[in-house]
Design a protein around this motif. Structure first.
Motif, PDB file in Angstrom:
ATOM      1  N   ARG A   1       4.222  10.758   2.549  1.00 54.19           N
ATOM      2  CA  ARG A   1       3.865   9.489   1.911  1.00 54.19           C
ATOM      3  C   ARG A   1       4.213   8.358   2.867  1.00 54.19           C
ATOM      4  O   ARG A   1       5.348   8.240   3.325  1.00 54.19           O
ATOM      5  CB  ARG A   1       4.609   9.301   0.594  1.00 54.19           C
ATOM      6  N   VAL A   2       3.218   7.517   3.155  1.00 54.47           N
ATOM      7  CA  VAL A   2       3.441   6.313   3.950  1.00 54.47           C
ATOM      8  C   VAL A   2       3.278   5.114   3.023  1.00 54.47           C
ATOM      9  O   VAL A   2       2.276   5.005   2.305  1.00 54.47           O
ATOM     10  CB  VAL A   2       2.449   6.208   5.121  1.00 54.47           C
ATOM     11  N   SER A   3       4.263   4.241   3.027  1.00 55.85           N
ATOM     12  CA  SER A   3       4.175   3.021   2.221  1.00 55.85           C
ATOM     13  C   SER A   3       4.689   1.852   3.040  1.00 55.85           C
ATOM     14  O   SER A   3       5.513   2.021   3.942  1.00 55.85           O
ATOM     15  CB  SER A   3       4.967   3.166   0.922  1.00 55.85           C
ATOM     16  N   MET A   4       4.195   0.661   2.725  1.00 55.06           N
ATOM     17  CA  MET A   4       4.501  -0.514   3.547  1.00 55.06           C
ATOM     18  C   MET A   4       4.395  -1.774   2.705  1.00 55.06           C
ATOM     19  O   MET A   4       3.517  -1.894   1.852  1.00 55.06           O
ATOM     20  CB  MET A   4       3.531  -0.579   4.729  1.00 55.06           C
ATOM     21  N   GLY A   5       5.300  -2.725   2.992  1.00 53.62           N
ATOM     22  CA  GLY A   5       5.233  -4.002   2.305  1.00 53.62           C
ATOM     23  C   GLY A   5       6.520  -4.785   2.475  1.00 53.62           C
ATOM     24  O   GLY A   5       7.315  -4.518   3.391  1.00 53.62           O
ATOM     25  N   ILE A   6       6.736  -5.751   1.600  1.00 53.29           N
ATOM     26  CA  ILE A   6       7.973  -6.528   1.615  1.00 53.29           C
ATOM     27  C   ILE A   6       9.150  -5.584   1.423  1.00 53.29           C
ATOM     28  O   ILE A   6       9.126  -4.709   0.558  1.00 53.29           O
ATOM     29  CB  ILE A   6       7.949  -7.594   0.506  1.00 53.29           C
TER      30      ILE A   6
ATOM     31  N   ASN B   1      10.844 -10.236   5.841  1.00 53.10           N
ATOM     32  CA  ASN B   1      11.448  -8.919   5.645  1.00 53.10           C
ATOM     33  C   ASN B   1      10.381  -7.899   5.256  1.00 53.10           C
ATOM     34  O   ASN B   1       9.590  -8.137   4.348  1.00 53.10           O
ATOM     35  CB  ASN B   1      12.500  -8.979   4.536  1.00 53.10           C
ATOM     36  N   PHE B   2      10.372  -6.760   5.921  1.00 50.64           N
ATOM     37  CA  PHE B   2       9.369  -5.743   5.626  1.00 50.64           C
ATOM     38  C   PHE B   2      10.006  -4.354   5.721  1.00 50.64           C
ATOM     39  O   PHE B   2      11.098  -4.182   6.294  1.00 50.64           O
ATOM     40  CB  PHE B   2       8.188  -5.824   6.605  1.00 50.64           C
ATOM     41  N   ALA B   3       9.313  -3.379   5.171  1.00 44.57           N
ATOM     42  CA  ALA B   3       9.712  -1.983   5.318  1.00 44.57           C
ATOM     43  C   ALA B   3       8.460  -1.128   5.384  1.00 44.57           C
ATOM     44  O   ALA B   3       7.505  -1.345   4.645  1.00 44.57           O
ATOM     45  CB  ALA B   3      10.595  -1.535   4.154  1.00 44.57           C
TER      46      ALA B   3
ATOM     47  N   GLY C   1      -3.105   4.158  11.682  1.00 48.96           N
ATOM     48  CA  GLY C   1      -2.291   2.979  11.922  1.00 48.96           C
ATOM     49  C   GLY C   1      -2.089   2.161  10.653  1.00 48.96           C
ATOM     50  O   GLY C   1      -2.999   2.050   9.809  1.00 48.96           O
ATOM     51  N   PHE C   2      -0.893   1.562  10.527  1.00 45.32           N
ATOM     52  CA  PHE C   2      -0.534   0.751   9.365  1.00 45.32           C
ATOM     53  C   PHE C   2       0.111  -0.533   9.876  1.00 45.32           C
ATOM     54  O   PHE C   2       1.140  -0.496  10.548  1.00 45.32           O
ATOM     55  CB  PHE C   2       0.445   1.497   8.458  1.00 45.32           C
ATOM     56  N   SER C   3      -0.485  -1.668   9.564  1.00 41.28           N
ATOM     57  CA  SER C   3      -0.029  -2.955  10.080  1.00 41.28           C
ATOM     58  C   SER C   3       0.052  -3.947   8.927  1.00 41.28           C
ATOM     59  O   SER C   3      -0.888  -4.060   8.133  1.00 41.28           O
ATOM     60  CB  SER C   3      -1.006  -3.456  11.148  1.00 41.28           C
TER      61      SER C   3
ATOM     62  N   MET D   1       0.833  -1.195   0.000  1.00 40.01           N
ATOM     63  CA  MET D   1       0.000   0.000   0.000  1.00 40.01           C
ATOM     64  C   MET D   1       0.871   1.249   0.000  1.00 40.01           C
ATOM     65  O   MET D   1       2.056   1.204   0.331  1.00 40.01           O
ATOM     66  CB  MET D   1      -0.922   0.038   1.233  1.00 40.01           C
ATOM     67  N   SER D   2       0.238   2.347  -0.372  1.00 44.78           N
ATOM     68  CA  SER D   2       0.852   3.663  -0.291  1.00 44.78           C
ATOM     69  C   SER D   2      -0.271   4.661  -0.060  1.00 44.78           C
ATOM     70  O   SER D   2      -1.341   4.555  -0.666  1.00 44.78           O
ATOM     71  CB  SER D   2       1.607   3.991  -1.582  1.00 44.78           C
ATOM     72  N   VAL D   3      -0.046   5.622   0.849  1.00 43.77           N
ATOM     73  CA  VAL D   3      -1.026   6.677   1.123  1.00 43.77           C
ATOM     74  C   VAL D   3      -0.278   7.998   1.216  1.00 43.77           C
ATOM     75  O   VAL D   3       0.735   8.099   1.919  1.00 43.77           O
ATOM     76  CB  VAL D   3      -1.800   6.435   2.433  1.00 43.77           C
TER      77      VAL D   3
END
Length: 729
Positions: free
Chosen positions: A271-276, A257-259, A249-251, A182-184
């Motif tokens: 910009r908030v982004s999350m994933g592998i 491995n994540f970032a 919140g972002f979970s 995701m990205s917001v």
């Protein structure tokens, strides 16, 4: 719970019970983030809400619109190479070596329910009426990359589940070098960033600070979500606290491995982004193949961190955790690990079990050392057959003897590892993660099995099924005690070696799914040196996790408090251990140790036969009290009252869903001269009801308990605790 599409405005309006999320198709082509926050009845787009006016250094791709630039556009799934210089959500390398891509909208689909993610854990629904899902299909024509963005909103939960599926619909292979979930984009940077750093025996500390220009990252490249970071971050309004203020919140539902990036750009947007974690990651997509990202769960709360936490707790407890024990009260257990370590035999185990039976404990767990030739941590991992020297009658005889005392029997495994000194390693030295020509770095005298390989996964499935079918085993503690080095696989071709870490996770999830589904009545508890893999991915397979190897009561105040920001009480293993504590050598009272451990799945980690009679009497009282309260504790709603990160004391309370009862816990770490303990203002009660307070002959109004509070009784000495049980009259 609705998803509406306004054809005229090209707007998607996603709503949960109390929140809204709005996406616009800018120029009819680019999914753009417009709004996320308190629920709106409707949203009306105004042209003046166009993206920021770009600077002279911001590329403007369309001559008919000099104000349009990807450099300022708040995209839902941004790429890199055509004008957006911030962190992208994805990157693809084409056969000619170039990486510039531009995803544009092709079509969308809205449907009831929620689809499963292939090979990955995720939140779920039990019927289609519980959720609505939007799928946005995007395509980069030049490369043949298609991306399907998935958004699910829930009828009963203020959460949005997001993921992406990348598909190669072109004729040539693609290398995916980044595939986030995701990205917001937010239009400002007036936030605090909260994350949960730590280490072994000091997991999930709460760290909060101002969001800064540039990029702040929480992540892991250790092959596991790790003790050191948790796959979670939150953005908070500067005035937000436990009970009020905006919190985002972002979970991530993933165990490898994540970032998680929080990037503030030149325009002070975020910009908030999350994933592998993109570090070391590359995935080759042949023509027609697809790649599924893990799921990210987003929660907005205008009721502070407490509101965010309870939203995660309700969702994860009921629609992430699964199986027989999801809604069932968990047993009180005793684990022999700190009581005996490797030095035990059947007679010693039965002695502890006999004491446990007398004290009202319900489950005995046999920890490390029961298999192979395992007398220390230097051998036998992978050799899943019983050590007959220690247990001459085998597991079946021991388990039945324990059952005969009225206790269930549980067992420790570390399936993912192999000792160099083991029959398995001598037979299959290539079955571990390794790189040809390089050393095989050991950790805790062990290597990691290569779960990207089908034959290795099958060996584990058959080994575990064989043990679990050989005896009446009711509980499994699934441990993992080292992180990855030399991340390579003997069976993957050179162009796919960077897929190893993620393929390992897919293999692990498949092994877990297979073993657990074949033993549905076994309670599985996750562990990784304690809380080194305490993440939503594990909770999908195992409804509880050993919170930390550090069971010192004072340390656990912070560990359990930090864990509670995302994870429900029912997911936390919490035990009373002996003193001096084996991790920090502190001596604290049995009362405080018990009171802290009762804020979780309660148990003991010590040698019950070595306790004096007066302590056994206290244990018996603690066990009985927990049995009376565990339905409330494990499945009630948590309200944090005082943070151990902000002072010398801590407090929290758990309230039943109908607000008819509550359990309140207060802890004082160090004594001080002339203490003014004051009052503890409660939360979550019914202000119009009266409550009987344990230890008092009077009833007190819920409004008074929340506005004026409970008086904290004075006491003497360090490491004190007080608890109250409240019942509605």
């Amino acid at each position: 719970m609705k998803i509406r599409f306004d054809e005229n405005q090209k707007l998607f309006h996603l709503s949960t019970p109390n929140t809204s999320y709005v996406i616009k198709l800018t120029r009819g082509l680019y999914p753009t983030h417009i709004y996320w926050g308190r629920k709106l009845r409707s949203y009306r787009w105004e042209e003046r809400e166009h993206s920021l006016i770009p600077t002279g250094f911001s590329p403007t791709p369309f001559k008919d619109d000099p104000h349009f630039s990807f450099d300022t556009l708040p995209q839902e799934y941004p790429g890199y190479g055509t004008g957006d210089y911030r962190h992208p959500a994805y990157q693809a390398e084409m056969a000619n070596g170039t990486t510039a891509t531009e995803l544009i909208y092709e079509k969308h689909r809205i449907y009831s329910g929620k689809s499963r993610l292939e090979g990955l854990p995720s939140t779920y629904t039990e019927n289609d009426d519980e959720a609505r899902t939007l799928e946005l299909e995007l395509r980069d024509t030049a490369s043949g990359l298609r991306v399907v963005l998935s958004y699910t909103v829930f009828r009963d939960h203020d959460a949005i589940a997001r993921s992406a599926r990348l598909i190669n619909v072109g004729p040539k292979p693609l290398n995916i070098t980044r595939a986030l979930s995701m990205s917001v984009d937010f239009g400002h940077s007036d936030f605090d960033l909260l994350q949960l750093p730590g280490s072994w025996a000091r997991e999930r500390n709460v760290e909060r600070g101002r969001l800064r220009s540039g990029t702040q990252v929480a992540g892991s490249s250790r092959g596991a979500s790790s003790h050191h970071q948790n796959p979670f971050i939150a953005l908070l309004a500067p005035n937000a606290d436990e009970d009020q203020g905006d919190v985002y919140g972002f979970s991530l539902v993933y165990s490898g491995n994540f970032a998680a990036h929080a990037e503030v750009d030149q325009f002070r947007s975020t910009r908030v982004s999350m994933g592998i974690n993109p570090f070391g990651f590359k995935w080759r997509l042949e023509a027609g193949e697809s790649f599924q990202t893990p799921e990210a769960v987003l929660v907005y709360s205008d009721k502070g961190l407490g509101g965010m936490s309870r939203a995660y707790h309700r969702l994860y407890r009921t629609r992430l955790c699964r199986g027989t024990y999801r809604d069932r009260a968990r047993p009180v257990l005793v684990n022999n690990w700190e009581g005996t370590y490797f030095d035990f035999n059947a007679e010693k185990i039965m002695g502890i079990a006999q004491e446990a039976s007398y004290l009202g404990i319900e489950l005995f767990v046999l920890d490390d050392g029961w298999f192979g030739k395992r007398d220390d941590d230097k051998s036998s991992l992978g050799d899943w057959f019983v050590n007959r020297r220690k247990l001459p009658g085998g597991l079946d005889a021991l388990a039945r003897d324990v059952n005969g005392l009225g206790l269930r029997f549980g067992l420790w495994f570390e399936p993912e590892m192999v000792s160099v000194d083991s029959e398995l390693y001598r037979a299959h030295p290539d079955w571990c993660l390794h790189v040809v020509g390089r050393r095989r770095t050991e950790g805790r005298n062990q290597l990691i099995l290569d779960l990207s390989r089908e034959e290795v996964c099958q060996y584990l499935i058959e080994s575990m099924n064989g043990i679990l079918s050989s005896a009446p085993i009711s509980y499994v503690k699934w441990d993992m005690n080292r992180h990855m080095t030399e991340i390579g696989s003997a069976t993957l071709p050179p162009e796919r070696q960077s897929e190893t870490a993620h393929r390992y996770m897919l293999g692990l999830y498949r092994v877990m799914e297979t073993v657990i589904s074949q033993h549905p009545d076994v309670l599985f508890e996750g562990c990784s040196g304690g809380g080194g893999r305490f993440d939503p991915g594990m909770l999908y397979y195992m409804p509880q996790i050993w919170t930390s190897d550090n069971s010192d009561a004072v340390c656990r105040l912070k560990i359990q408090y930090g864990t509670s920001l995302i994870y429900p009480i029912s997911s936390m293993g919490a035990h009373v251990s002996a003193v001096p504590n084996h991790q920090v050598h502190r001596i604290s009272s049995l009362t405080m140790r018990g009171d802290v451990a009762m804020s979780g799945n309660f148990g003991y980690e010590l040698d019950l036969t070595a306790m004096p009679d007066e302590e056994k009497a206290e244990v018996k009282r603690q066990v009985q009290r927990y049995k009376e309260l565990r339905g409330l504790i494990q499945f009630g709603e948590l309200y944090r009252l005082k943070s151990p990160f902000e002072g010398n004391d801590a407090a929290w309370m758990i309230v039943s869903e109908d607000r008819s009862e509550a359990y309140v816990s207060y802890y004082r770490v160090l004594a001080e001269p002339h203490e003014q303990l004051g009052r503890l203002r409660l939360k979550g009660l019914d202000p119009d009801s009266d409550y009987a307070v344990e230890g008092s002959v009077q009833t007190v109004g819920g409004d008074q308990l929340m506005s004026w509070g409970l008086g904290i009784p004075p006491g003497h000495g360090d490491f004190r605790s007080v608890t109250w049980h409240l019942r509605q009259k």
